[in-house]
Design an enzyme around this catalytic site. Structure first.
Site, PDB file in Angstrom:
ATOM      1  N   CYS A   5       2.958  -3.186   4.081  1.00  0.00           N
ATOM      2  CA  CYS A   5       2.130  -2.039   4.442  1.00  0.00           C
ATOM      3  C   CYS A   5       2.813  -1.358   5.620  1.00  0.00           C
ATOM      4  O   CYS A   5       3.975  -1.651   5.896  1.00  0.00           O
ATOM      5  CB  CYS A   5       0.678  -2.449   4.716  1.00  0.00           C
ATOM      6  SG  CYS A   5       0.401  -3.455   6.185  1.00  0.00           S
ATOM      7  N   ARG A   8       8.780 -33.036  10.804  1.00  0.00           N
ATOM      8  CA  ARG A   8       7.739 -32.859  11.823  1.00  0.00           C
ATOM      9  C   ARG A   8       6.810 -31.685  11.534  1.00  0.00           C
ATOM     10  O   ARG A   8       5.718 -31.589  12.106  1.00  0.00           O
ATOM     11  CB  ARG A   8       8.383 -32.691  13.201  1.00  0.00           C
ATOM     12  CG  ARG A   8       9.085 -31.357  13.419  1.00  0.00           C
ATOM     13  CD  ARG A   8       9.822 -31.316  14.750  1.00  0.00           C
ATOM     14  NE  ARG A   8      10.295 -29.997  15.111  1.00  0.00           N
ATOM     15  CZ  ARG A   8      11.405 -29.431  14.625  1.00  0.00           C
ATOM     16  NH1 ARG A   8      12.129 -30.061  13.724  1.00  0.00           N
ATOM     17  NH2 ARG A   8      11.779 -28.222  15.019  1.00  0.00           N
ATOM     18  N   HIS A   9       7.249 -30.783  10.643  1.00  0.00           N
ATOM     19  CA  HIS A   9       6.431 -29.609  10.348  1.00  0.00           C
ATOM     20  C   HIS A   9       5.339 -29.894   9.318  1.00  0.00           C
ATOM     21  O   HIS A   9       4.379 -29.135   9.220  1.00  0.00           O
ATOM     22  CB  HIS A   9       7.315 -28.463   9.845  1.00  0.00           C
ATOM     23  CG  HIS A   9       8.392 -28.100  10.808  1.00  0.00           C
ATOM     24  ND1 HIS A   9       8.138 -27.551  12.049  1.00  0.00           N
ATOM     25  CD2 HIS A   9       9.736 -28.255  10.739  1.00  0.00           C
ATOM     26  CE1 HIS A   9       9.277 -27.365  12.695  1.00  0.00           C
ATOM     27  NE2 HIS A   9      10.263 -27.783  11.921  1.00  0.00           N
ATOM     28  N   ASP A  29       0.867  -1.182   0.000  1.00  0.00           N
ATOM     29  CA  ASP A  29       0.000   0.000   0.000  1.00  0.00           C
ATOM     30  C   ASP A  29       0.908   1.237   0.000  1.00  0.00           C
ATOM     31  O   ASP A  29       2.136   1.133  -0.160  1.00  0.00           O
ATOM     32  CB  ASP A  29      -0.992  -0.044   1.174  1.00  0.00           C
ATOM     33  CG  ASP A  29      -0.348   0.241   2.531  1.00  0.00           C
ATOM     34  OD1 ASP A  29       0.889   0.356   2.606  1.00  0.00           O
ATOM     35  OD2 ASP A  29      -1.102   0.347   3.512  1.00  0.00           O
ATOM     36  N   HIS A  30       0.304   2.407   0.185  1.00  0.00           N
ATOM     37  CA  HIS A  30       1.088   3.646   0.120  1.00  0.00           C
ATOM     38  C   HIS A  30       2.189   3.694   1.187  1.00  0.00           C
ATOM     39  O   HIS A  30       3.258   4.247   0.943  1.00  0.00           O
ATOM     40  CB  HIS A  30       0.159   4.855   0.267  1.00  0.00           C
ATOM     41  CG  HIS A  30      -0.721   4.776   1.484  1.00  0.00           C
ATOM     42  ND1 HIS A  30      -1.792   3.919   1.559  1.00  0.00           N
ATOM     43  CD2 HIS A  30      -0.671   5.415   2.674  1.00  0.00           C
ATOM     44  CE1 HIS A  30      -2.383   4.044   2.734  1.00  0.00           C
ATOM     45  NE2 HIS A  30      -1.714   4.941   3.432  1.00  0.00           N
ATOM     46  N   THR A  45       2.457  -1.510   8.947  1.00  0.00           N
ATOM     47  CA  THR A  45       2.838  -2.452  10.004  1.00  0.00           C
ATOM     48  C   THR A  45       3.104  -3.851   9.479  1.00  0.00           C
ATOM     49  O   THR A  45       3.673  -4.675  10.198  1.00  0.00           O
ATOM     50  CB  THR A  45       1.702  -2.572  11.034  1.00  0.00           C
ATOM     51  OG1 THR A  45       0.524  -3.013  10.333  1.00  0.00           O
ATOM     52  CG2 THR A  45       1.430  -1.245  11.724  1.00  0.00           C
ATOM     53  N   HIS A  57      10.075 -23.630   9.317  1.00  0.00           N
ATOM     54  CA  HIS A  57       9.029 -24.303  10.096  1.00  0.00           C
ATOM     55  C   HIS A  57       7.643 -24.179   9.482  1.00  0.00           C
ATOM     56  O   HIS A  57       6.816 -25.063   9.660  1.00  0.00           O
ATOM     57  CB  HIS A  57       8.974 -23.725  11.513  1.00  0.00           C
ATOM     58  CG  HIS A  57      10.158 -24.101  12.351  1.00  0.00           C
ATOM     59  ND1 HIS A  57      10.223 -23.888  13.704  1.00  0.00           N
ATOM     60  CD2 HIS A  57      11.354 -24.685  12.005  1.00  0.00           C
ATOM     61  CE1 HIS A  57      11.387 -24.322  14.181  1.00  0.00           C
ATOM     62  NE2 HIS A  57      12.101 -24.790  13.170  1.00  0.00           N
TER      63      HIS A  57
HETATM   64  C1  RB5 Z   1      -2.083   2.777   6.414  1.00  0.00           C
HETATM   65  O1  RB5 Z   1      -2.147   4.004   7.057  1.00  0.00           O
HETATM   66  C2  RB5 Z   1      -1.899   1.655   7.421  1.00  0.00           C
HETATM   67  O2  RB5 Z   1      -3.034   1.484   8.181  1.00  0.00           O
HETATM   68  C3  RB5 Z   1      -1.516   0.389   6.713  1.00  0.00           C
HETATM   69  O3  RB5 Z   1      -0.370   0.588   5.966  1.00  0.00           O
HETATM   70  C4  RB5 Z   1      -1.212  -0.817   7.574  1.00  0.00           C
HETATM   71  O4  RB5 Z   1      -0.309  -0.513   8.587  1.00  0.00           O
HETATM   72  C5  RB5 Z   1      -2.360  -1.599   8.030  1.00  0.00           C
HETATM   73  O5  RB5 Z   1      -2.230  -2.663   8.651  1.00  0.00           O
END
Ligand code: RB5
Length: 144
Positions: free
Chosen positions: A68, A135-136, A11-12, A70, A101
């Site tokens: 993204c 095992r995995h 994403d951005h 996070t 794993h």
């Molecule tokens: C975008 O602002 C943010 O929410 C996205 O990139 C991400 O972190 C969502 O999980």
């Protein structure tokens, strides 16, 4: 299947890191299927997680990279497909273990969480590590 192609999408918030990792993939000799986004304008991460998943399901790529802010949202989106095992990784160790794993086929990273060099380490480790099997197998089979 394109044997050496890796699909990548962001994403951005992940767009700039996508461009960096694209160059790394090319330098490593992989084909790159760039599924966007291709600029800083705000977009919705589920669309891009879905795009990576579809590329794997369609056998257009062997692995995916999903970015993204996070890494959380785009990994959730990609994991809504039974064939996808997207691993949100934070360092080389988690990237390596996700392959060893979990037989992860999508590397998810948070561009606002880790730095460029750590992201490159993750990608190198992810692509350079084979699934351990044994095992995995039973556990990975239960994921689908
Ligand atoms: C975008 O602002 C943010 O929410 C996205 O990139 C991400 O972190 C969502 O999980």
């Amino acid at each position: 299947m394109a044997a050496t192609t890796v699909a990548i999408a962001a994403d951005h918030a992940g767009y700039q890191l996508k461009e960096i990792l694209k160059r790394q993939l090319e330098d490593m000799g992989y084909g790159v299927l760039d599924l966007g986004t291709n600029g800083p304008d705000s977009v919705d991460y589920p669309d891009f997680g879905q795009a990576v998943a579809q590329a794997l399901v369609a056998r257009q790529a062997i692995y995916g990279v999903a970015l993204c802010g996070t890494g959380i949202g785009i990994s959730i989106a990609a994991n809504r497909h039974a064939e996808v095992r997207a691993a949100l990784c934070h360092d080389a160790l988690t990237a390596r273990l996700s392959r060893l794993h979990n037989d992860a086929n999508v590397l998810a990273l948070g561009a606002r969480v880790i730095g460029e060099e750590v992201a490159k380490d993750c990608l190198r480790e992810f692509l350079g590590t084979a699934y351990e099997g044994g095992r995995h197998d039973r556990r990975v089979a239960k994921l689908s």
